[in-house]
Design an enzyme around this catalytic site. Structure first.
Site, PDB file in Angstrom:
ATOM      1  NE  ARG A  20      -4.198   2.599  26.561  1.00 22.69           N
ATOM      2  CZ  ARG A  20      -3.989   3.860  26.920  1.00 22.69           C
ATOM      3  NH1 ARG A  20      -2.849   4.192  27.535  1.00 22.69           N
ATOM      4  NH2 ARG A  20      -4.886   4.792  26.676  1.00 22.69           N
ATOM      5  CE  LYS A  73      -4.399   3.417  22.873  1.00 27.99           C
ATOM      6  NZ  LYS A  73      -5.785   3.510  22.366  1.00 27.99           N
ATOM      7  CG  HIS A  99      -8.264  -3.295  27.387  1.00 27.46           C
ATOM      8  ND1 HIS A  99      -7.149  -2.492  27.278  1.00 27.46           N
ATOM      9  CD2 HIS A  99      -9.330  -2.473  27.200  1.00 27.46           C
ATOM     10  CE1 HIS A  99      -7.518  -1.248  27.025  1.00 27.46           C
ATOM     11  NE2 HIS A  99      -8.826  -1.209  26.994  1.00 27.46           N
ATOM     12  NE  ARG A 146      -7.206   1.675  29.461  1.00 21.25           N
ATOM     13  CZ  ARG A 146      -6.395   2.671  29.812  1.00 21.25           C
ATOM     14  NH1 ARG A 146      -5.454   2.454  30.723  1.00 21.25           N
ATOM     15  NH2 ARG A 146      -6.496   3.855  29.263  1.00 21.25           N
ATOM     16  CG  HIS A 197      -9.093   7.694  28.555  1.00 21.10           C
ATOM     17  ND1 HIS A 197     -10.180   7.267  29.275  1.00 21.10           N
ATOM     18  CD2 HIS A 197      -8.552   6.573  28.014  1.00 21.10           C
ATOM     19  CE1 HIS A 197     -10.294   5.951  29.175  1.00 21.10           C
ATOM     20  NE2 HIS A 197      -9.312   5.515  28.415  1.00 21.10           N
ATOM     21  CE1 TYR A 234     -14.114   1.469  31.516  1.00 21.01           C
ATOM     22  CE2 TYR A 234     -12.940   3.515  31.135  1.00 21.01           C
ATOM     23  CZ  TYR A 234     -13.104   2.177  30.891  1.00 21.01           C
ATOM     24  OH  TYR A 234     -12.264   1.529  30.020  1.00 21.01           O
TER      25      TYR A 234
END
Length: 307
Positions: free
Chosen positions: A158, A182, A251, A254, A277, A286
């Site tokens: 990111r 995150k 992004h 990504r 994730h 994806y």
């Protein structure tokens, strides 16, 4: 406009802005990223502004009456489904906090959030080649920009993770970097041999420009840390220079990495770990986009072809 509290604060009046501050403090103590905190602040601020615009007084006994009109107000404001869901999700967390802490007697429930499948359009091979060929690596800025673009496309990190990278986070010998994602969770993200060579070339040039005490991997030509906004500006200039269609933003790399990773034979479980994730739900998008991989895998493992 005040919210009465007959629970936790026993008869005292609690200003709603104080409730918001208590909520944000709790989230900060939970080690959430600054971006997530800012999102909560924006989301709840929209709700508070709406309440303050109403003529009626708001208290713990009637707060729930203002929620549905607020949601209708959002829908009338022509918010996109994704923006609406973001506002709804943030408000839900705040309302649960008010109930848990005793500011409201009964939990205020919101409508279920609908799954919105946003359309993802990764970069095409021609677009990637066009961008790569546009960098002038004879100067420091051009070399740095090529490394940024290459690293993001090869790892799927990111923008916030890229801008947070420091020199010590990169291990060129082993071919990986430590990324803080995150919730400030750390993970190891590998990169390819071509990126290793690019990074080595860049790092040698970086030493000529970096100011003392600056540890960021990516720096400006004046030797200071390159901010997220600075990276975003690089993408804006590239889009204008190359006349790229649609949205071109960090992004997007990504997304492009993830789809190409699956197309090239990567599996969704390793992709989940690389991207950071927490669930397979995000990564599965994806896999759905990667029709090439499905075809190739079927050709390799077709039951009937092996009878």
């Amino acid at each position: 406009m005040t919210i009465k509290s007959d629970g936790l604060f026993g008869g005292f009046f609690m200003n709603l802005s104080r409730c918001v501050e208590m909520f944000l403090t709790e989230k900060r103590l939970g080690n959430l990223s600054n971006k997530t905190i800012d999102s909560y602040q924006y989301t709840i601020g929209k709700f508070v502004n709406y309440l303050e615009s109403q003529d009626d007084d708001v208290d713990t006994t009637n707060l729930h009456l203002f929620v549905k009109p607020y949601l209708l107000h959002l829908q009338d404001s022509s918010k996109s489904p994704i923006t609406y869901n973001t506002l709804l999700r943030g408000l839900g967390v705040f309302l649960r906090f008010l109930h848990t802490e005793g500011f409201v007697d009964e939990e205020i429930k919101l409508p279920k959030i609908k799954n919105i499948q946003s359309s993802i359009h990764p970069l095409t091979p021609d677009q990637i080649r066009k961008i790569f060929n546009s960098f002038d690596t004879s100067n420091f800025g051009g070399l740095r920009n090529k490394v940024i673009f290459s690293l993001m496309l090869d790892t799927g990190i990111r923008l916030s993770e890229l801008s947070g990278l420091e020199m010590e986070d990169v291990d060129l010998n082993e071919g990986y970097m430590v990324v803080r994602g995150k919730g400030r969770k750390e993970r190891y993200v590998p990169f390819g041999k071509s990126i290793r060579k690019l990074l080595w070339t860049y790092m040698k040039q970086r030493s000529k420009y970096s100011k003392e005490g600056v540890f960021s991997l990516f720096i400006t030509q004046t030797g200071t840390s390159l901010s997220r906004g600075g990276v975003g500006m690089i993408f804006k200039r590239l889009k204008k220079k190359l006349n790229l269609p649609g949205r071109f933003h960090p992004h997007l790399l990504r997304h492009s990495f993830a789809v190409n990773y699956i197309n090239n034979g990567g599996d969704s479980f390793s992709l989940q770990r690389i991207l950071g994730h927490t669930t397979q739900a995000m990564t599965s998008r994806y896999v759905t986009l990667s029709t090439t991989n499905i075809k190739n895998q079927h050709q390799r493992f077709s039951p009937m072809d092996r009878i």
